[in-house]
Structure formats: C-alpha cells, structure tokens
Design an enzyme around this catalytic site. Sequence first.
Site, PDB file in Angstrom:
ATOM      1  N   ASP A 227     -10.886   3.360   4.155  1.00  0.00           N
ATOM      2  CA  ASP A 227     -11.193   1.926   4.048  1.00  0.00           C
ATOM      3  C   ASP A 227     -12.707   1.694   3.931  1.00  0.00           C
ATOM      4  O   ASP A 227     -13.133   0.605   3.561  1.00  0.00           O
ATOM      5  CB  ASP A 227     -10.708   1.190   5.309  1.00  0.00           C
TER       6      ASP A 227
ATOM      7  N   GLN B 163      -4.422  -1.264   9.613  1.00  0.00           N
ATOM      8  CA  GLN B 163      -4.454  -2.595   8.999  1.00  0.00           C
ATOM      9  C   GLN B 163      -5.095  -3.608   9.950  1.00  0.00           C
ATOM     10  O   GLN B 163      -4.759  -3.667  11.134  1.00  0.00           O
ATOM     11  CB  GLN B 163      -3.017  -3.025   8.623  1.00  0.00           C
TER      12      GLN B 163
ATOM     13  N   LYS C  21       0.844  -1.204   0.000  1.00  0.00           N
ATOM     14  CA  LYS C  21       0.000   0.000   0.000  1.00  0.00           C
ATOM     15  C   LYS C  21       0.880   1.254   0.000  1.00  0.00           C
ATOM     16  O   LYS C  21       0.615   2.219  -0.733  1.00  0.00           O
ATOM     17  CB  LYS C  21      -0.936  -0.002   1.221  1.00  0.00           C
TER      18      LYS C  21
END
Length: 295
Positions: free
Chosen positions: A120, A97, A53
């Site tokens: 997200d 994460q 990422k």
Amino acid sequence: MTAKIIDGKQVAADMRAEIKTEVAELKKNDIVPGLGVILVGADPASQSYVTAKEKACEEAGIFSDDNRLPADTSETDLLALVEKMNNDPKINGILVQLPLPKHIDESKVLLAISPSKDVDGFHPMNIGKMVAGEKAFLPCTPHGIIKLLQRSGVKLSGAEVVVVGRSNIVGKPVANMLIQKSDTGNATVTVCHTRTKNLAEHVKRAEIIIAAAGRPNTITADMVKDGAAVIDVGVNRIEDSTKKSGFRLVGDVDFDAVKEKASLITPVPGGVGPMTITMLLYNTVESAKIANGLV
Ligand code: GUN
C-alpha cells in the site's frame, strides 16, 4: 472544447493484462506472488473494496489470503496476524484495509507491516523513501493517477498542477511524486486545502487539476482553464431514490459542466478507482520479484 473521457477501466484492463502475463512468466519459475488481505469489521464500502481487490488478484493469477475479522478484534490479535504474514514467505504483500475500528491504533498497525511487504506504500519508511526520491513502494491511488496521465499522453514535466486536498493517501503523496526530479514528476505543484484563501484563483492557473477533496462540486466549470486535464479522485455517495442501492457515486468535480472546458477528464466511477487496485497488483508482483532476487 468538449473533453476526451479518460477511460480508467480500459487503462486498468491494459495494465492488468500486462501484470497477468508477468505473473504467468514468474509461475514458470515456481514463483506465485501472494497478497495477505485483512479486513476488520463489516463496513460495506470496505467490504466491497476488499472483495474487488481479491477478485483482481485471482484474475491476475496472484494468490490471496483472505482474513475477515470481527469488528471487536483486539489490536494485539491484529498485530499478531500482521507479524505472522511478515514471516510467511508465501505472502509478498500485506493489505490492511483502512479505516480500522476506533479502538485500534492505525499508525501502530501500519508501522508493524514489514516495509518490504508494504504494497500500500503507507509505512513511514516507504513514505520517507518516496519523499527522498529513492526506490520505494509507491501508494496505489497517487501512482495510479500518474500512470493514467502518462498513458493519456499528458506531459508532466514543467506542467502547472493544482492538487486539491492534502490527505495522507492521495493529496500529499501525489504532490510529492509530481515534484520529483524524474520522468514521473518535474511538475510545478500547488496544494490547496480547506484553509486555502482563494481556491478558484489557484485552480484557474492549472494545466492539470487533481481533485481529491472528498466533497462533491468542489471543482466547478468557472474555475477550470480551457484545455486543462482534470483527474477526479472523489468518491462521494449521494442519495438517489431511483437506484436500487438508494445512492449513486459522484466525484469532486462538476463533471457535466467541466467536461465542456477540459481537454481530458476522468469519470466517477470508472476513472481513478480501477487504477488503485491495479497498482496494488503491480506492487505485489514487484515485491515477489524483489523477494526472489529478480530486480
Ligand atoms: N482505504 C481506502 N483506500 C485504501 C487503500 O488504498 N488501501 C487501504 N489499505 N485501505 C484503504
């Protein structure tokens, strides 16, 4: 029929080039989109996702603030870092994460992320807006699946779709996005899961199959209607002594057999995976534009 392989890497590369051009335009006005990245612990899969990422951010010209914290980081310290990022104008998106270590309450952390920086799309506010068909940050993997289908020329409106899996990050949101009254939806969707009585009977009806069960060989060729489009979201590690790592990745679909019946199919790796990161970049740039009053 032998399926055309949907090249997720290529679609992702095309979209990332578009995003890079947009970031370059923003920079002319001194706007640099920024992503705050938080990884707690040293899970190897999570480490490689986070590294990928950050690399993608760098390639697109997006600033990333890397925070790798020890596995014993307290929930209080993690919440404090999230709050600092919520208040930092250089940060347009916050990525924590998942999964988090057991001693940290995941839902509490996701709730602490400002909905305006929730790139997200996991905050209940964004989930609620998505369900209601309002503008929201859409979760990256489902949004990436829809982009892949659209850019492969698959018609969604009126299509019979079967989603296999009901996770919060793939199955539930993708089914929801596909039923919206919009050009990313208008499909007729069935969601199957571990308690579904006759999986094959449902899957056989599908013009589009989205396999997100997290189990190899969930979708076999006998279940697939001729000419179906098959999206494989599974990422399963299978022991393989011929590989240096000792494993290889397979999806949820029996790829070799199913590709002889489908019209389109995504490989694993190189299908949905590259799209997830692409949509994270997309959301981060959107967030920077919103923060600067450009949309
Ligand atoms: N873990 C697995 N997939 C994801 C994702 O898309 N976002 C975050 N934050 N964690 C994940």
